[in-house]
Design a protein around this motif. Structure first.
Motif: not given
Length: 104
Positions: A28-41
């Motif tokens: 995917x072109x351009x910056x990519x953001x991963x959201x790990x804010x809800x990861x519990x396990x």
């Protein structure tokens, strides 16, 4: 900039699904953001998938960042020594913690 939520469970049984989920975003072109804010396990296998994903994008000249990181995710990455590979900065509190922790 696109955001990709990682969900709340990155256990070993989720590693294959995570790999498939991220596969469509590798080029995917351009910056990519991963959201790990809800990861519990979190399991090592899922962190390995994420490290590979971030590295593949980096090698293609594409930026990957995290918009939010839960404490569970941050702790797992730090304990496994993968925070730098994922581009996660360490805080002063993490730098002052003991190097060896009892995982039991």
């Amino acid at each position: 900039m696109s955001a990709v939520p990682l969900g709340d469970d990155l256990g070993i049984e989720a590693a294959t699904d995570l790999k498939q989920h991220l596969a469509m975003h590798v080029a995917q072109p351009g910056p990519l953001v991963l959201d790990a804010g809800t990861v519990q396990r979190v399991h090592t296998a899922s962190l390995q998938v994420l490290c590979s994903f971030v590295r593949q994008r980096e090698q293609a000249g594409l930026a990957t960042d995290f918009s939010a990181v839960s404490q569970s995710f941050r702790d797992a990455a730090r304990l496994l020594g993968l925070a730098p590979q994922l581009g996660l900065a360490t805080t002063n509190n993490e730098n002052n913690m003991q190097q060896v922790e009892n995982a039991a």
